[in-house]
Design a protein around this motif. Structure first.
Motif, mmCIF file in Angstrom:
data_model
loop_
_atom_site.group_PDB
_atom_site.id
_atom_site.type_symbol
_atom_site.label_atom_id
_atom_site.label_comp_id
_atom_site.label_asym_id
_atom_site.label_seq_id
_atom_site.Cartn_x
_atom_site.Cartn_y
_atom_site.Cartn_z
ATOM 1 N N TYR A 50 0.853 -1.194 0.000
ATOM 2 C CA TYR A 50 0.000 0.000 0.000
ATOM 3 C C TYR A 50 0.886 1.241 0.000
ATOM 4 C CZ TYR A 50 -3.578 -3.335 1.385
ATOM 5 O OH TYR A 50 -4.423 -4.408 1.420
ATOM 6 N N PHE A 51 0.678 2.105 -0.995
ATOM 7 C CA PHE A 51 1.378 3.384 -1.029
ATOM 8 C C PHE A 51 0.367 4.461 -0.657
ATOM 9 C CE2 PHE A 51 2.888 7.256 -3.200
ATOM 10 C CZ PHE A 51 4.157 7.347 -2.641
ATOM 11 N N ASN A 52 0.614 5.166 0.435
ATOM 12 C CA ASN A 52 -0.351 6.152 0.954
ATOM 13 C C ASN A 52 -1.759 5.568 1.019
ATOM 14 O OD1 ASN A 52 1.705 7.969 1.198
ATOM 15 N ND2 ASN A 52 1.247 9.039 -0.707
ATOM 16 N N GLY A 53 -1.844 4.349 1.485
ATOM 17 C CA GLY A 53 -3.148 3.717 1.685
ATOM 18 C C GLY A 53 -3.745 3.080 0.435
ATOM 19 N N MET A 54 -3.088 3.261 -0.731
ATOM 20 C CA MET A 54 -3.640 2.684 -1.970
ATOM 21 C C MET A 54 -2.905 1.395 -2.324
ATOM 22 S SD MET A 54 -3.860 6.192 -4.208
ATOM 23 C CE MET A 54 -2.282 6.799 -3.628
ATOM 24 N N ASP A 55 -3.664 0.384 -2.670
ATOM 25 C CA ASP A 55 -3.089 -0.897 -3.078
ATOM 26 C C ASP A 55 -2.438 -0.711 -4.457
ATOM 27 O OD1 ASP A 55 -2.604 -3.457 -4.025
ATOM 28 O OD2 ASP A 55 -4.394 -4.306 -3.048
ATOM 29 N N ILE A 56 -1.107 -0.901 -4.528
ATOM 30 C CA ILE A 56 -0.422 -0.592 -5.799
ATOM 31 C C ILE A 56 -0.752 -1.599 -6.900
ATOM 32 C CG2 ILE A 56 1.483 0.540 -4.556
ATOM 33 C CD1 ILE A 56 3.315 -1.757 -5.550
ATOM 34 N N TYR A 57 -1.379 -2.716 -6.544
ATOM 35 C CA TYR A 57 -1.746 -3.699 -7.577
ATOM 36 C C TYR A 57 -3.205 -3.551 -8.010
ATOM 37 C CZ TYR A 57 2.673 -5.720 -6.052
ATOM 38 O OH TYR A 57 3.998 -5.894 -5.723
ATOM 39 N N ASP A 58 -3.862 -2.528 -7.453
ATOM 40 C CA ASP A 58 -5.236 -2.222 -7.872
ATOM 41 C C ASP A 58 -5.191 -1.741 -9.332
ATOM 42 O OD1 ASP A 58 -7.928 -1.348 -6.102
ATOM 43 O OD2 ASP A 58 -7.740 -0.450 -8.111
ATOM 44 N N LYS A 59 -6.181 -2.139 -10.139
ATOM 45 C CA LYS A 59 -6.093 -1.817 -11.572
ATOM 46 C C LYS A 59 -6.148 -0.309 -11.843
ATOM 47 C CE LYS A 59 -10.971 -2.705 -12.873
ATOM 48 N NZ LYS A 59 -11.426 -1.575 -12.116
ATOM 49 N N ASP A 60 -6.701 0.462 -10.920
ATOM 50 C CA ASP A 60 -6.772 1.916 -11.121
ATOM 51 C C ASP A 60 -5.566 2.654 -10.551
ATOM 52 O OD1 ASP A 60 -9.249 1.675 -12.317
ATOM 53 O OD2 ASP A 60 -10.288 1.703 -10.376
ATOM 54 N N PHE A 61 -4.647 1.923 -9.952
ATOM 55 C CA PHE A 61 -3.505 2.591 -9.313
ATOM 56 C C PHE A 61 -2.554 3.174 -10.364
ATOM 57 C CE2 PHE A 61 0.736 2.760 -7.463
ATOM 58 C CZ PHE A 61 0.477 3.526 -6.346
ATOM 59 N N ASP A 62 -2.049 4.371 -10.083
ATOM 60 C CA ASP A 62 -1.188 5.075 -11.034
ATOM 61 C C ASP A 62 0.289 4.702 -10.809
ATOM 62 O OD1 ASP A 62 0.168 6.862 -12.609
ATOM 63 O OD2 ASP A 62 -0.831 8.657 -11.813
ATOM 64 N N MET A 63 0.755 3.701 -11.557
ATOM 65 C CA MET A 63 2.135 3.206 -11.411
ATOM 66 C C MET A 63 3.164 4.274 -11.787
ATOM 67 S SD MET A 63 3.138 0.303 -10.249
ATOM 68 C CE MET A 63 2.361 -1.184 -9.662
ATOM 69 N N LYS A 64 2.813 5.119 -12.774
ATOM 70 C CA LYS A 64 3.757 6.150 -13.199
ATOM 71 C C LYS A 64 4.017 7.122 -12.034
ATOM 72 C CE LYS A 64 4.680 9.191 -17.010
ATOM 73 N NZ LYS A 64 4.079 10.220 -17.835
ATOM 74 N N MET A 65 2.950 7.421 -11.307
ATOM 75 C CA MET A 65 3.086 8.291 -10.127
ATOM 76 C C MET A 65 4.018 7.620 -9.110
ATOM 77 S SD MET A 65 1.919 8.480 -6.738
ATOM 78 C CE MET A 65 0.499 7.416 -6.631
ATOM 79 N N LEU A 66 3.793 6.316 -8.873
ATOM 80 C CA LEU A 66 4.611 5.591 -7.897
ATOM 81 C C LEU A 66 6.093 5.657 -8.277
ATOM 82 C CD1 LEU A 66 4.571 3.753 -5.327
ATOM 83 C CD2 LEU A 66 4.640 1.820 -6.886
ATOM 84 N N ARG A 67 6.375 5.431 -9.572
ATOM 85 C CA ARG A 67 7.783 5.434 -10.031
ATOM 86 C C ARG A 67 8.438 6.790 -9.826
ATOM 87 N NH1 ARG A 67 6.718 1.139 -14.149
ATOM 88 N NH2 ARG A 67 6.467 -0.509 -12.607
ATOM 89 N N SER A 68 7.632 7.882 -9.912
ATOM 90 C CA SER A 68 8.253 9.193 -9.707
ATOM 91 C C SER A 68 8.361 9.506 -8.208
ATOM 92 C CB SER A 68 7.490 10.286 -10.449
ATOM 93 O OG SER A 68 6.230 10.481 -9.855
ATOM 94 N N LYS A 69 7.498 8.921 -7.383
ATOM 95 C CA LYS A 69 7.526 9.210 -5.945
ATOM 96 C C LYS A 69 8.529 8.343 -5.191
ATOM 97 C CE LYS A 69 4.633 12.474 -5.742
ATOM 98 N NZ LYS A 69 5.247 13.779 -5.455
ATOM 99 N N VAL A 70 8.786 7.148 -5.724
ATOM 100 C CA VAL A 70 9.757 6.250 -5.093
ATOM 101 C C VAL A 70 10.938 6.122 -6.060
ATOM 102 C CG1 VAL A 70 10.155 3.968 -4.099
ATOM 103 C CG2 VAL A 70 7.907 5.035 -3.881
ATOM 104 N N GLY A 71 11.956 6.945 -5.830
ATOM 105 C CA GLY A 71 13.090 7.023 -6.752
ATOM 106 C C GLY A 71 14.122 5.965 -6.433
ATOM 107 N N LEU A 72 14.527 5.243 -7.454
ATOM 108 C CA LEU A 72 15.460 4.141 -7.268
ATOM 109 C C LEU A 72 16.776 4.450 -7.983
ATOM 110 C CD1 LEU A 72 15.562 1.328 -6.068
ATOM 111 C CD2 LEU A 72 14.450 0.451 -8.108
ATOM 112 N N VAL A 73 17.860 4.470 -7.219
ATOM 113 C CA VAL A 73 19.191 4.630 -7.830
ATOM 114 C C VAL A 73 19.822 3.238 -7.867
ATOM 115 C CG1 VAL A 73 21.427 5.786 -7.675
ATOM 116 C CG2 VAL A 73 19.379 6.943 -6.819
ATOM 117 N N PHE A 74 19.980 2.713 -9.074
ATOM 118 C CA PHE A 74 20.483 1.345 -9.231
ATOM 119 C C PHE A 74 21.969 1.248 -8.890
ATOM 120 C CE2 PHE A 74 16.728 1.300 -11.911
ATOM 121 C CZ PHE A 74 16.168 0.085 -11.559
#
Ligand code: ADP
Length: 272
Positions: free
Chosen positions: A65-89
């Motif tokens: 859950y990201f901010n209370g939203m299930d990230i696997y929910d079909k309406d969840f905005d994955m693009k938003m998640l990728r910009s909010k959770v920044g990953l440095v490989f």
């Protein structure tokens, strides 16, 4: 910002005969402002775990859950998640490709479709946060030292203005000077912005000095999740009076068995 990791497991190559369960029932809560050291030796599941946090890898079971939203929910905005959770490989400098540093840092926010002024504002802000000398902004990233290149790569992720910054082995392959440079600059940007940071490392000593929470992964299991003080202090204090409490001794033995060289004396323990 909050991330609730709700009992996730992940298996690579299901049904192929090369199946590998990389995560086993991992549960934790990541809160706003946390500074977490994620420790575990090679193959323990650290990279797999962090790639779940921004949706790059989808759990085989369990959810997040990201901010209370299930990230696997079909309406969840994955693009938003990728910009909010920044990953440095790992070895992020391999992904630098523009002709100058400033352009490289602009790449992410530009892709978000932001106006040019906003993009450039963010790039300046991010480069300042990682403490890169202004004289270098318009030079080729390829002329920089290892530590400098890595700071440019971190700036590229910061320019997205994430709520969470995850760094996978940010000190890998750097000499001691580069390592201190990176760790100090992460500590500094953490203090300036209050951003949530997850620092992945196989070195307990590298992270224990900086973080306020240590997660230990071992063979896909989140073995410990506690403050450095709780993980180390009890042992050290009790050992001094010749009474290493059994519970704490177990923790230290677990850590040693999991392949960590634990030097309790090297760890600074702040006062309560
Ligand atoms: P760490 O980051 O702690 O080194 P990883 O998450 O990379 O650990 O790996 C966890 C386990 O999953 C290891 O046994 C590794 O071999 C396996 N693994 C990682 N990536 C893959 C993949 N793409 N395909 C199959 N197995 C993988």
């Amino acid at each position: 910002m909050s991330i609730i990791v709700d009992n996730i497991s992940y298996t690579y190559e299901i049904g192929t005969g090369f199946e590998k369960q990389a995560l086993k029932n991992v549960k934790c809560v990541i809160n706003d402002g946390d500074f977490i050291g994620l420790i575990g030796h090679t193959g323990s599941g650290k990279s797999t775990f962090i790639q779940h946090l921004n949706g790059l890898v989808k759990a085989t079971s369990g959810t997040i859950y990201f901010n209370g939203m299930d990230i696997y929910d079909k309406d969840f905005d994955m693009k938003m998640l990728r910009s909010k959770v920044g990953l440095v490989f790992q070895y992020p400098e391999h992904q630098l490709f523009e002709t100058d540093i400033f352009k490289d840092v602009c790449f992410g926010p530009k892709n978000l479709g932001l106006p040019k002024m906003e993009v450039e504002l963010r790039a300046f802000e991010a480069l300042r946060l990682v403490g890169l000398d202004e004289n270098l902004y318009y030079q080729s990233p390829f002329d920089l030292s290892g530590g400098q290149k890595r700071r440019v790569a971190i700036a590229g992720v910061l320019a997205m203005r994430p709520d969470v910054l995850i760094l996978d082995e940010p000190t890998a392959g750097l000499d001691p000077k580069g390592r201190d440079e990176i760790l100090d600059s992460i500590k500094d940007l953490k203090e300036k912005t209050g951003i949530t940071v997850i620092l992945v490392s196989h070195s307990m000593e590298d992270v224990a000095k900086y973080v306020n929470r240590i997660m230990v992964m071992n063979d896909g299991v989140l073995m410990y999740d506690d403050t450095p003080k709780h993980i180390f202090a009890g042992y050290r204090e009790l050992e001094q009076i010749g009474l290493a409490a059994p519970q704490v001794t177990y923790i230290m033995n677990d850590l040693k068995n999991a392949g960590f060289a634990v030097d309790v004396n090297a760890i600074t323990v702040e006062e309560a």
